[in-house]
Design an enzyme around this catalytic site. Sequence first.
Site, PDB file in Angstrom:
ATOM      1  N   GLY A 131      -7.414 -89.510  60.133  1.00  0.00           N
ATOM      2  CA  GLY A 131      -8.764 -89.813  59.680  1.00  0.00           C
ATOM      3  C   GLY A 131      -9.879 -89.122  60.440  1.00  0.00           C
ATOM      4  N   GLU A 132      -9.562 -88.441  61.531  1.00  0.00           N
ATOM      5  CA  GLU A 132     -10.601 -87.730  62.275  1.00  0.00           C
ATOM      6  C   GLU A 132     -11.169 -86.575  61.449  1.00  0.00           C
ATOM      7  OE1 GLU A 132      -8.966 -86.455  65.971  1.00  0.00           O
ATOM      8  OE2 GLU A 132      -8.843 -88.489  66.809  1.00  0.00           O
TER       9      GLU A 132
ATOM     10  N   ARG B 118     -33.950 -98.507  58.909  1.00  0.00           N
ATOM     11  CA  ARG B 118     -34.491 -99.867  58.883  1.00  0.00           C
ATOM     12  C   ARG B 118     -34.245-100.610  60.196  1.00  0.00           C
ATOM     13  NH1 ARG B 118     -32.112-101.616  53.100  1.00  0.00           N
ATOM     14  NH2 ARG B 118     -30.581-100.012  53.680  1.00  0.00           N
ATOM     15  N   GLN B 119     -33.417-100.037  61.048  1.00  0.00           N
ATOM     16  CA  GLN B 119     -33.197-100.634  62.374  1.00  0.00           C
ATOM     17  C   GLN B 119     -34.037 -99.874  63.401  1.00  0.00           C
ATOM     18  OE1 GLN B 119     -29.115-101.712  63.370  1.00  0.00           O
ATOM     19  NE2 GLN B 119     -28.493-101.277  61.255  1.00  0.00           N
TER      20      GLN B 119
ATOM     21  N   LYS C 187     -44.800-111.704  49.827  1.00  0.00           N
ATOM     22  CA  LYS C 187     -43.472-112.303  49.764  1.00  0.00           C
ATOM     23  C   LYS C 187     -43.050-112.836  51.117  1.00  0.00           C
ATOM     24  CE  LYS C 187     -40.308-108.608  51.013  1.00  0.00           C
ATOM     25  NZ  LYS C 187     -40.533-107.208  50.799  1.00  0.00           N
TER      26      LYS C 187
ATOM     27  N   ARG D 276     -39.387-113.406  53.249  1.00  0.00           N
ATOM     28  CA  ARG D 276     -37.962-113.074  53.245  1.00  0.00           C
ATOM     29  C   ARG D 276     -37.232-114.035  54.194  1.00  0.00           C
ATOM     30  NH1 ARG D 276     -35.357-108.246  51.927  1.00  0.00           N
ATOM     31  NH2 ARG D 276     -37.274-107.020  52.047  1.00  0.00           N
TER      32      ARG D 276
ATOM     33  N   ASP E 214     -32.436-101.330  47.906  1.00  0.00           N
ATOM     34  CA  ASP E 214     -31.074-101.586  48.377  1.00  0.00           C
ATOM     35  C   ASP E 214     -30.370-102.527  47.402  1.00  0.00           C
ATOM     36  OD1 ASP E 214     -28.729-102.050  49.739  1.00  0.00           O
ATOM     37  OD2 ASP E 214     -29.673-102.488  51.656  1.00  0.00           O
ATOM     38  N   THR E 215     -30.487-103.814  47.601  1.00  0.00           N
ATOM     39  CA  THR E 215     -29.835-104.762  46.682  1.00  0.00           C
ATOM     40  C   THR E 215     -30.716-105.071  45.477  1.00  0.00           C
ATOM     41  OG1 THR E 215     -30.692-106.646  47.937  1.00  0.00           O
ATOM     42  CG2 THR E 215     -28.510-105.815  48.544  1.00  0.00           C
TER      43      THR E 215
ATOM     44  N   THR F  22     -35.895-107.553  46.025  1.00  0.00           N
ATOM     45  CA  THR F  22     -37.352-107.495  46.132  1.00  0.00           C
ATOM     46  C   THR F  22     -37.977-106.932  44.867  1.00  0.00           C
ATOM     47  OG1 THR F  22     -37.296-107.233  48.538  1.00  0.00           O
ATOM     48  CG2 THR F  22     -39.261-106.437  47.406  1.00  0.00           C
TER      49      THR F  22
END
Length: 316
Positions: free
Chosen positions: A43-44, A101-102, A197, A199, A227-228, A231
């Site tokens: 897998g490398e 987002r982080q 809003k 969250r 993303d999901t 929103t």
Amino acid sequence: MANYGDPNLKVFTLNSNKGLAYEITERIGVPMGKSSVTRFSDGEVQINIEESIRGCDVFLIQSTAAPANEHIMELLIMIDAVKRASAKTINVVIPYYGYARQDRKARAREPITAKLVANLLETAGATRVLTLDLHATQIQGFFDIPVDQLMGVPILAEFFEKKGLDDVVVVSPDHGGVVRARKLADRLKAPIAIIDKRRPKPNVAEVMNIVGHIEGKTAIIIDDIIDTAGTITLAANALVEHGAKEVYACCTHPVLSGPAIERIKNSKIKELVVMNTIELEEEKLIDKITTLSVAPLMAEAIVRVHEHSSVSLLFD
């Protein structure tokens, strides 16, 4: 496009968004660089550059979308390979910058992973980063090398101008997106509204209030990432409930994970306009979704960087 003609400009793609990469090389008029990105039996990542790049300006195109860790590792190994092959410059083209987002510590004892990714890219040997609509613009400051952040709003504005929609209002799905919404609104000569809003937990949004006049208007919701789709779909439904005539939505980066497609199908969104910074699987290409290409913008930026011309004209 005719051949660019400068053998010192080399463009390579990895595995995350080959379609966009080939659009970019076709637009510039250069062949795609010869390389292979495969896996060893365990897998490398195995990378081989199959042509000389000594003394060249090399551009590596790779969105760090899902699977983000795989794509980041491919990119880091490719940067190392290019560095060891004596490239003059190593320009990393990241249409979608994963982990953006982080960008801060939202809670105690959390990492700032967007900064970690920046450190990894620099340590591997990148000399410039070229990206599009970072989730947090301060990520540019995480690097000690030049970062060119291009903007997707002009592409979206041109699309909606051609549609000729009447009585438009541009809607930001949260307070953090007001600047982005204002840029689109200015181009469309339209007012803006804001969804207020709350969250309660990640990927769950509750619409509380709408700030601005939307009754009888055609609403265009704009965000950087979907993303999901919680929103954006809650916002669309709330806009219709408050009297909007119809609702369009748009974004730069269509992550569209988990229940996103079903939510979009069942929402009040008439059309979702996205860009090809992330390659969408066939099952996500539903009738409601229109995809615009960022290839012309990124091709122009690559040529300008290679020719040592100003890129600032492409920021607006």
